[in-house]
Design a protein around this motif. Structure first.
Motif, mmCIF file in Angstrom:
data_model
loop_
_atom_site.group_PDB
_atom_site.id
_atom_site.type_symbol
_atom_site.label_atom_id
_atom_site.label_comp_id
_atom_site.label_asym_id
_atom_site.label_seq_id
_atom_site.Cartn_x
_atom_site.Cartn_y
_atom_site.Cartn_z
ATOM 1 N N TRP A 67 0.875 -1.358 -0.001
ATOM 2 C CA TRP A 67 0.107 -0.099 -0.127
ATOM 3 C C TRP A 67 0.987 1.038 0.133
ATOM 4 N N LEU A 68 2.107 1.278 0.681
ATOM 5 C CA LEU A 68 2.902 2.424 0.791
ATOM 6 C C LEU A 68 3.578 2.452 -0.582
ATOM 7 N N SER A 69 3.973 1.537 -1.091
ATOM 8 C CA SER A 69 4.660 1.368 -2.517
ATOM 9 C C SER A 69 3.707 1.988 -3.518
ATOM 10 N N LEU A 70 2.449 1.843 -3.384
ATOM 11 C CA LEU A 70 1.332 2.307 -4.543
ATOM 12 C C LEU A 70 1.356 3.683 -4.242
ATOM 13 N N ARG A 71 1.260 4.049 -3.079
ATOM 14 C CA ARG A 71 0.989 5.597 -2.621
ATOM 15 C C ARG A 71 2.266 6.285 -3.192
ATOM 16 N N ARG A 72 3.535 5.576 -3.145
ATOM 17 C CA ARG A 72 4.881 6.705 -3.421
ATOM 18 C C ARG A 72 4.848 6.553 -5.059
ATOM 19 N N SER A 73 4.201 5.529 -5.634
ATOM 20 C CA SER A 73 4.648 5.159 -7.228
ATOM 21 C C SER A 73 3.999 6.071 -8.112
ATOM 22 N N GLY A 74 2.963 6.947 -7.855
ATOM 23 C CA GLY A 74 2.372 7.810 -8.718
ATOM 24 C C GLY A 74 1.021 6.985 -9.294
ATOM 25 N N ALA A 75 0.298 7.758 -10.094
ATOM 26 C CA ALA A 75 -0.888 7.004 -10.608
ATOM 27 C C ALA A 75 -0.908 6.338 -11.749
ATOM 28 N N THR A 76 0.333 6.515 -12.575
ATOM 29 C CA THR A 76 0.509 5.592 -13.704
ATOM 30 C C THR A 76 0.775 4.175 -13.195
ATOM 31 N N ALA A 77 1.610 3.976 -12.318
ATOM 32 C CA ALA A 77 1.870 2.582 -11.706
ATOM 33 C C ALA A 77 0.815 2.095 -11.267
ATOM 34 N N ALA A 78 0.110 2.763 -10.491
ATOM 35 C CA ALA A 78 -0.946 2.168 -9.463
ATOM 36 C C ALA A 78 -2.057 1.998 -10.353
ATOM 37 N N ALA A 79 -2.321 2.518 -11.637
ATOM 38 C CA ALA A 79 -3.286 2.223 -12.643
ATOM 39 C C ALA A 79 -3.405 0.632 -13.218
ATOM 40 N N GLU A 80 -1.866 -0.022 -13.034
ATOM 41 C CA GLU A 80 -1.725 -1.562 -13.247
ATOM 42 C C GLU A 80 -1.668 -2.210 -12.220
ATOM 43 N N ALA A 81 -2.078 -1.723 -10.908
ATOM 44 C CA ALA A 81 -1.803 -2.509 -9.491
ATOM 45 C C ALA A 81 -2.671 -3.582 -9.699
ATOM 46 N N PRO A 82 -2.050 -4.915 -8.960
ATOM 47 C CA PRO A 82 -2.946 -6.182 -8.933
ATOM 48 C C PRO A 82 -3.753 -6.133 -7.516
ATOM 49 N N ALA A 83 -4.359 -6.862 -7.173
ATOM 50 C CA ALA A 83 -5.309 -7.270 -6.015
ATOM 51 C C ALA A 83 -4.328 -7.267 -4.918
ATOM 52 N N VAL A 84 -4.678 -6.658 -3.659
ATOM 53 C CA VAL A 84 -3.859 -6.557 -2.458
ATOM 54 C C VAL A 84 -4.500 -7.322 -1.308
ATOM 55 N N GLY A 85 -4.061 -8.048 -0.660
ATOM 56 C CA GLY A 85 -5.110 -8.885 0.141
ATOM 57 C C GLY A 85 -6.463 -9.286 -0.347
ATOM 58 N N HIS A 86 -7.264 -8.811 0.638
ATOM 59 C CA HIS A 86 -8.653 -8.954 0.210
ATOM 60 C C HIS A 86 -9.560 -7.999 -0.660
ATOM 61 N N VAL A 87 -8.728 -6.820 -1.072
ATOM 62 C CA VAL A 87 -9.100 -5.884 -2.032
ATOM 63 C C VAL A 87 -8.769 -6.038 -3.460
ATOM 64 N N GLY A 88 -9.961 -6.276 -4.051
ATOM 65 C CA GLY A 88 -9.577 -6.603 -5.533
ATOM 66 C C GLY A 88 -8.780 -5.614 -6.395
ATOM 67 N N ALA A 89 -8.412 -6.099 -7.535
ATOM 68 C CA ALA A 89 -7.560 -5.271 -8.337
ATOM 69 C C ALA A 89 -8.404 -4.067 -9.000
ATOM 70 N N ASP A 90 -9.705 -4.030 -9.241
ATOM 71 C CA ASP A 90 -10.123 -2.807 -9.838
ATOM 72 C C ASP A 90 -10.550 -1.793 -8.439
ATOM 73 N N ASP A 91 -10.740 -2.364 -7.316
ATOM 74 C CA ASP A 91 -10.730 -1.396 -6.279
ATOM 75 C C ASP A 91 -9.579 -0.837 -5.638
ATOM 76 N N VAL A 92 -8.391 -1.688 -5.898
ATOM 77 C CA VAL A 92 -7.017 -1.110 -5.600
ATOM 78 C C VAL A 92 -6.525 0.143 -6.729
ATOM 79 N N ARG A 93 -7.002 -0.016 -7.661
ATOM 80 C CA ARG A 93 -6.552 0.894 -8.923
ATOM 81 C C ARG A 93 -7.592 2.155 -8.597
ATOM 82 N N ALA A 94 -8.911 1.935 -8.475
ATOM 83 C CA ALA A 94 -9.869 3.261 -8.028
ATOM 84 C C ALA A 94 -9.422 3.821 -6.770
#
Length: 293
Positions: A67-94
């Motif tokens: 979660w910290l890495s995605l916060r620091r990665s910027g919107a472009t990288a976060a747009a391709e993020a996979p699921a994290v724990g119980h949070v599905g990929a679409d919700d992570v990206r949103a």
């Protein structure tokens, strides 16, 4: 996924969780609600990583690190993020598409998001607090950033108002600790009551195991309530430091927090395990109080 779709997903997350206080409610100015929902979706998922389910501490910390890495990665990288724990990929990206947009549009300090993750990680590794300063330091990272983020979304960035917000947010967090005292102890082996305060009054955890309320614990609960109410009183002016509908939201939040504290102190005089909740009558009084402050 468009930014508008990302915000809509975050607002659905905010609407789908029970809380003591309304999240992105109709008391907030309409322009603020999507941004507050983005902050909430970010924090809700991270808090769940730390507390919910049966995952190991190692796995929980790994999710929070992601979660910290995605916060620091910027919107472009976060747009391709996979699921994290119980949070599905679409919700992570949103969540991160909306969060990054909110940070940029509202000129928010990204460190506030990182402080939240620091506190959630601490929940995984620390279950006892030696003294009051340790508890307040946790609140500084777990609660105070939320108030500062909401003020930032409203365009309020002055330090005096932020310090008053800190006092209220710390008090809200403490009120929640005392409300969840028995649940935290039984389900998570976690205790936020300072150990030196317990020792000063001769209180032990034996009462938490038996649900007995002995004189020592009554003294502890009374002092915790007094310290928490003092913080509510210290921060109360923040409710009128803003204009428009946000003023009513802050008033309702303050009144809700003090009502939770009062109900908790009433219950804790009889039981250390029963969790008090706000009634419909309480909520009506809070809304009326916010209108006729």
């Amino acid at each position: 996924m468009t930014v508008a779709e990302a915000y809509a997903r975050c607002q659905a997350v905010a609407a789908g969780h029970y809380e003591n206080f309304p999240v992105a409610s109709r008391l907030l100015p309409a322009a603020m609600r999507p941004h507050v929902a983005a902050v909430y979706a970010f924090a809700r998922a991270a808090d769940d990583f730390a507390d919910e389910g049966t995952a190991s501490p190692t796995q929980r910390l790994a999710w929070l690190d992601t979660w910290l890495s995605l916060r620091r990665s910027g919107a472009t990288a976060a747009a391709e993020a996979p699921a994290v724990g119980h949070v599905g990929a679409d919700d992570v990206r949103a969540t991160f598409l909306a969060a990054h947009d909110t940070i940029e549009r509202c000129r928010l300090d990204p460190q506030l998001f990182d402080d939240l993750l620091s506190a959630f990680s601490q929940d995984v590794t620390k279950a006892r607090y030696a003294d009051w300063p340790e508890v307040l330091d946790y609140c500084r990272r777990s609660a105070n950033p939320v108030g500062r983020l909401v003020l930032g979304i409203a365009g309020v960035h002055d330090e005096a108002t932020s310090r008053r917000s800190d006092a209220v947010c710390t008090a809200l967090q403490l009120a929640n600790f005392w409300q969840d005292l028995g649940q935290d102890w039984r389900e998570r082996d976690r205790l936020y009551v300072p150990l030196d305060l317990m020792a000063a009054h001769g209180a032990t955890t034996d009462a938490l195991d038996t649900d007995a309320v002995d004189p020592a614990w009554r003294q502890v609960v009374t002092e915790l309530g007094s310290r928490t109410q003092a913080l509510f009183d210290q921060g109360r002016p923040v409710c009128d430091a803003v204009r428009g509908r946000l003023r009513y939201e802050l008033r309702a939040t303050w009144l809700g927090g003090t009502t939770v504290l009062r109900r908790t102190l009433e219950v804790r005089g009889r039981s250390l395990h029963v969790r008090p909740v706000l009634t419909k009558v309480d909520m009506a009084r809070i809304l009326a109080g916010a209108a006729f402050w």
